[in-house]
Design a protein around this motif. Structure first.
Motif, short mmCIF file in Angstrom:
data_model
loop_
_atom_site.label_atom_id
_atom_site.label_comp_id
_atom_site.label_asym_id
_atom_site.label_seq_id
_atom_site.Cartn_x
_atom_site.Cartn_y
_atom_site.Cartn_z
N GLU A 21 0.83 -1.21 0.00
CA GLU A 21 0.00 0.00 0.00
C GLU A 21 0.87 1.27 0.00
OE1 GLU A 21 -3.27 1.97 2.91
OE2 GLU A 21 -3.54 -0.17 2.46
N ALA A 22 1.86 1.32 0.88
CA ALA A 22 2.75 2.50 0.95
C ALA A 22 3.63 2.59 -0.30
CB ALA A 22 3.60 2.43 2.21
N PHE A 23 4.10 1.46 -0.79
CA PHE A 23 4.91 1.40 -2.01
C PHE A 23 4.08 1.92 -3.18
CE2 PHE A 23 8.49 -1.37 -3.87
CZ PHE A 23 8.46 -0.75 -5.11
N PHE A 24 2.84 1.47 -3.27
CA PHE A 24 1.95 1.93 -4.34
C PHE A 24 1.72 3.44 -4.27
CE2 PHE A 24 -2.38 2.98 -5.80
CZ PHE A 24 -2.21 2.73 -7.16
N ALA A 25 1.48 3.95 -3.07
CA ALA A 25 1.26 5.40 -2.91
C ALA A 25 2.46 6.18 -3.43
CB ALA A 25 0.99 5.74 -1.45
N MET A 26 3.68 5.68 -3.18
CA MET A 26 4.89 6.33 -3.69
C MET A 26 4.96 6.23 -5.21
SD MET A 26 8.88 5.22 -3.02
CE MET A 26 8.65 3.64 -3.85
N ASP A 27 4.79 5.02 -5.74
CA ASP A 27 4.96 4.80 -7.18
C ASP A 27 3.79 5.31 -8.01
OD1 ASP A 27 7.49 3.92 -7.57
OD2 ASP A 27 6.98 1.84 -7.98
N ASN A 28 2.69 5.65 -7.38
CA ASN A 28 1.55 6.23 -8.08
C ASN A 28 1.67 7.75 -8.18
OD1 ASN A 28 -1.60 7.32 -7.45
ND2 ASN A 28 -1.36 5.83 -9.10
N ASN A 29 2.63 8.31 -7.48
CA ASN A 29 2.83 9.75 -7.40
C ASN A 29 3.57 10.27 -8.65
OD1 ASN A 29 3.82 12.34 -6.80
ND2 ASN A 29 4.08 11.86 -4.63
N PRO A 30 2.97 11.16 -9.43
CA PRO A 30 3.63 11.69 -10.63
C PRO A 30 4.96 12.39 -10.32
CG PRO A 30 1.31 12.30 -10.62
CD PRO A 30 1.61 11.68 -9.27
N ASN A 31 5.08 13.03 -9.15
CA ASN A 31 6.34 13.67 -8.79
C ASN A 31 7.48 12.66 -8.70
OD1 ASN A 31 5.10 16.18 -8.56
ND2 ASN A 31 4.69 15.89 -6.37
N VAL A 32 7.18 11.50 -8.16
CA VAL A 32 8.19 10.44 -8.00
C VAL A 32 8.63 9.92 -9.36
CG1 VAL A 32 8.60 8.13 -7.06
CG2 VAL A 32 7.40 9.84 -5.68
N HIS A 33 7.74 9.95 -10.33
CA HIS A 33 8.05 9.39 -11.65
C HIS A 33 8.47 10.44 -12.68
CE1 HIS A 33 7.35 5.06 -11.52
NE2 HIS A 33 6.78 5.38 -10.37
N LYS A 34 8.72 11.66 -12.24
CA LYS A 34 9.13 12.72 -13.17
C LYS A 34 10.34 12.30 -14.00
CE LYS A 34 10.57 17.52 -13.48
NZ LYS A 34 10.84 18.76 -12.76
#
Length: 176
Positions: A21-34
């Motif tokens: 759940e926490a990993f998904f919240a991070m990897d779902n974040n567009p800022n993290v995937h810039k």
């Protein structure tokens, strides 16, 4: 694996399905995937699959990315660790790299540097890895700074899917 690393502020332990759940919240974040092709993960099932693949790397290669957990709050900060690459990256294969990814609420607090220093020490002192490799998006100033801070040397730039990446290496001075 029974490996746990500790730093002043972090517990570095195996990724577990309970981190999904926490990993998904991070990897779902567009800022993290810039700087990761701007393709945030859309479904938690994708995250579960990634965790399962990393757990298989623990078995196959004796190492993989680990969860970074805040000792103070017990929060999932992100992941960091070593990976043995059996698929070509920058025309290289069968090498160890060091990497990290943090939820953006933890950026700029020194967690990535803290974790990568610990992993680099473990790689060189415990695993006797001769050469550590790493890559960072050429435009990601923060990530490039972290790799330079831990002593890695920029050796080249390469293109992957039209994106420019910086390639770093560091030799283990304990191995001649």
């Amino acid at each position: 694996m029974d490996l746990i690393l500790e730093t002043d502020r972090l517990l570095l332990r195996e990724l577990q399905l309970s981190d999904a759940e926490a990993f998904f919240a991070m990897d779902n974040n567009p800022n993290v995937h810039k700087y990761l092709w701007n393709k945030p993960v859309q479904k938690i099932e994708e995250t579960i699959e990634v965790i399962s693949l990393v757990r298989q790397q623990y078995i196959d290669n004796g190492i993989g990315r680990f969860a970074m957990i805040s000792k103070e709050t017990n929060e999932f900060v992100g992941w960091a660790g070593l990976k043995y690459n059996t698929v070509a990256v920058n025309n290289k294969v069968n090498f160890y790299d060091i990497g990290y990814r943090l939820d953006d609420k933890f950026w700029g607090k020194g967690y990535a540097s803290e974790a990568t220093f610990a992993w680099l020490h473990y790689a060189f002192e415990n695993m006797n890895i001769k050469t550590m490799e790493a890559a960072a998006h050429s435009d990601n100033a923060a990530s490039n700074r972290i790799l330079q801070k831990i002593g890695m040397q920029l050796t080249e730039q390469y293109l992957e899917d039209g994106v420019s990446w910086n390639w770093y290496q560091l030799e283990n001075e304990n191995i001649k």
